[in-house]
Scaffold this motif. Structure first.
Motif, PDB file in Angstrom:
ATOM      1  N   LEU A 137       0.888  -1.146   0.023  1.00 40.57           N
ATOM      2  CA  LEU A 137       0.187   0.024   0.043  1.00 40.57           C
ATOM      3  C   LEU A 137       0.849   1.288  -0.071  1.00 40.57           C
ATOM      4  O   LEU A 137       0.551   2.269  -0.763  1.00 40.57           O
ATOM      5  CB  LEU A 137      -0.971  -0.073   1.438  1.00 40.57           C
ATOM      6  N   GLN A 138       1.918   1.179   0.768  1.00 49.90           N
ATOM      7  CA  GLN A 138       2.855   2.297   0.939  1.00 49.90           C
ATOM      8  C   GLN A 138       3.398   2.805  -0.488  1.00 49.90           C
ATOM      9  O   GLN A 138       3.542   3.838  -0.992  1.00 49.90           O
ATOM     10  CB  GLN A 138       4.048   2.237   1.818  1.00 49.90           C
ATOM     11  N   GLN A 139       3.976   1.441  -1.254  1.00 51.53           N
ATOM     12  CA  GLN A 139       4.725   1.717  -2.360  1.00 51.53           C
ATOM     13  C   GLN A 139       3.789   2.006  -3.696  1.00 51.53           C
ATOM     14  O   GLN A 139       4.176   2.914  -4.473  1.00 51.53           O
ATOM     15  CB  GLN A 139       5.585   0.494  -2.515  1.00 51.53           C
ATOM     16  N   SER A 140       2.712   1.534  -3.562  1.00 52.95           N
ATOM     17  CA  SER A 140       1.870   1.478  -4.788  1.00 52.95           C
ATOM     18  C   SER A 140       0.883   2.630  -4.734  1.00 52.95           C
ATOM     19  O   SER A 140       0.717   3.184  -5.770  1.00 52.95           O
ATOM     20  CB  SER A 140       0.997   0.135  -4.804  1.00 52.95           C
ATOM     21  N   LEU A 141       0.189   2.864  -3.652  1.00 53.74           N
ATOM     22  CA  LEU A 141      -0.819   3.893  -3.710  1.00 53.74           C
ATOM     23  C   LEU A 141      -0.386   5.273  -3.133  1.00 53.74           C
ATOM     24  O   LEU A 141      -0.668   6.207  -3.546  1.00 53.74           O
ATOM     25  CB  LEU A 141      -2.093   3.494  -2.701  1.00 53.74           C
ATOM     26  N   ARG A 142       0.723   5.125  -2.209  1.00 54.71           N
ATOM     27  CA  ARG A 142       1.548   6.524  -1.919  1.00 54.71           C
ATOM     28  C   ARG A 142       0.662   7.391  -1.298  1.00 54.71           C
ATOM     29  O   ARG A 142       0.688   8.485  -1.486  1.00 54.71           O
ATOM     30  CB  ARG A 142       2.404   6.976  -2.959  1.00 54.71           C
TER      31      ARG A 142
END
Length: 456
Positions: free
Chosen positions: A339-344
């Motif tokens: 979630l941190q890496q993809s949705l930012r």
């Protein structure tokens, strides 16, 4: 949450239920007080959404799980997935519809709640996915199941709305916030865009993946175990190769899936795990990196589901205040990283993500305020009673007073259910006596329609 006590509140108790595909949880709420309903066998906060027909009665929860290997053909789980078609399945020598299996679990939840609370409970608040639209048959079947389980007043609440009331780490959500609810349950994935309001929260859009949950990760891992463990599984496989429906085949599949789930749960807190499927088998080793690679395609679909939902609803990523991940599946460390890496987007955490929905619903209930609509009257001797029903229409559940009965101002005259599943009471603006009913229980009524006549 407080514990049970002798000094129970006098408020009407409500059984709050989060009925999940793989696990369910319940809390009794009375006024501002709340009590969890733990699974009686294990004491866990969640009950397995599982049933087992022993030929005479339906066992539920852990009792069902513990009997499943003795007679796999009499065991069923994830029956919530079949609620739309509600087609019967064979358990043992009898056929049961999914709604009947829901009734069995809700009956057990109500009975245990009443035992702990020490008094009858007739009202329920059940959370349902946002995908259950007002005309979705699953809504009616969930209500019918609860009523068949002895809960005569049933209210539905969208799961994303309940989630917004769950305790969050950090500052509370405030009116105007837009929240992306990322719900990775045991059987499904649900995403919803929620607008936080002063009193009511609005679901702006939602999306569902019915084949993308924690159990699907378990199935992928079980497939890997089967592939890599041929040497020590071969003797078991050869004896179970007669038929996919053979009890031995079913038992082996259940055992491998349970082992896979155990490995996955251990990796929630450990970077690497070694465990034994059989005492004489070599240790099976799995790392978080292995699990991340295995689950990547499935979890990638959840991210795509979220980005597609944002695009479809016209919400720009910078407008989203936070992502709230809930459901037992988000305990996998790889989910937070993804979630941190993809949705930012900022990610907010809840204490127990698999209990966020039921705890949020329990907090929503006492803070939902008085949902009452006063009658509009006229100066004529015979007073027609009409109501400004929110949303314009509702289902008339019951009249709370009878013709010929006097009432005072503010007293509830009738109870209705809105298309959203919320319950509202229709109240008297001035005192009077109910003269005649113009709408019978079960009728669909509209705002400002004359529902009854009264005398001053």
């Amino acid at each position: 949450m407080s514990g049970m006590s002798e000094s129970r509140p006098r408020d009407t108790p409500v059984l709050v239920v989060d009925f999940g595909t793989t696990a369910s949880a319940a809390i009794v709420v009375a006024g501002e007080e709340a009590w969890p309903v733990p699974e009686p066998v294990t004491g866990a906060a969640s009950w397995p959404s599982a049933v087992f027909w022993d030929g005479q009665q339906m066992l539920v929860g852990t009792l069902a799980e513990r009997r499943k290997r003795s007679e796999p053909e009499s065991f069923a789980a994830e029956f919530k997935r079949g609620l739309a078609a509600d087609s019967s399945v064979v358990l043992g020598r009898r056929r049961f519809r999914p709604v009947e299996q829901v009734v069995a679990l809700l009956t057990a939840l109500r009975s245990e709640a009443e035992r702990l609370y020490g008094a009858p409970i007739g009202r329920a608040l059940i959370t349902v996915p946002a995908a259950y639209a007002p005309t979705d048959p699953r809504r009616a079947r969930m209500i019918a199941a609860a009523e068949a389980a002895g809960l005569d007043t049933v209210e539905l609440l969208p799961e994303p709305v309940a989630t917004a009331f769950a305790p969050l780490a950090g500052p509370p959500l405030v009116p105007g916030d837009l929240v992306l609810v990322y719900d990775l349950g045991g059987g499904t994935f649900d995403a919803a865009i929620l607008s936080i309001g002063e009193r009511w929260h609005e679901v702006l859009g939602h999306a569902t993946l019915d084949d993308c949950g924690g159990r699907d990760v378990d199935a992928l891992l079980a497939g890997r175990i089967h592939a890599e463990g041929q040497a020590w599984l071969a003797p078991l496989l050869s004896s179970a190769a007669a038929s996919p429906s053979d009890p031995a085949t079913l038992r082996l599949g259940m055992a491998v899936t349970d082992f896979a789930q155990r490995l996955k749960h251990q990796l929630s807190t450990a970077p690497v795990v070694e465990d034994f499927f059989l005492p004489n088998a070599p240790a099976y080793r799995l790392t978080q990196a292995d699990l991340r690679a295995l689950a990547a395609p499935l979890l990638g679909r959840t991210v795509t589901c979220c980005t597609d939902l944002l695009a479809r609803t016209g919400v720009q990523p910078h407008q989203v205040t936070a992502v709230v991940p809930v459901g037992g599946g988000v305990r996998m460390p790889t989910v937070a990283e993804l979630l941190q890496q993809s949705l930012r987007l900022p990610v907010r955490t809840v204490e127990d993500p698999d209990l966020a929905t039921v705890r949020g619903a329990a907090r929503w209930l006492p803070h939902s305020g008085p949902r009452r609509v006063p009658a509009a009257t006229s100066p004529e001797p015979s007073i027609p009673l009409a109501f400004a029903i929110p949303g314009g229409s509702a289902h008339l559940l019951r009249w709370l007073i009878a013709p010929g009965q006097a009432y005072v101002a503010g007293v509830p005259l009738a109870r209705v259910r809105l298309p959203t599943g919320a319950l509202w009471d229709l109240t008297a603006r001035v005192p009077g006596t109910l003269d005649r009913l113009l709408a019978a229980p079960g009728a669909e009524v509209t705002a400002h329609e004359w529902l009854a006549l009264a005398r001053p």
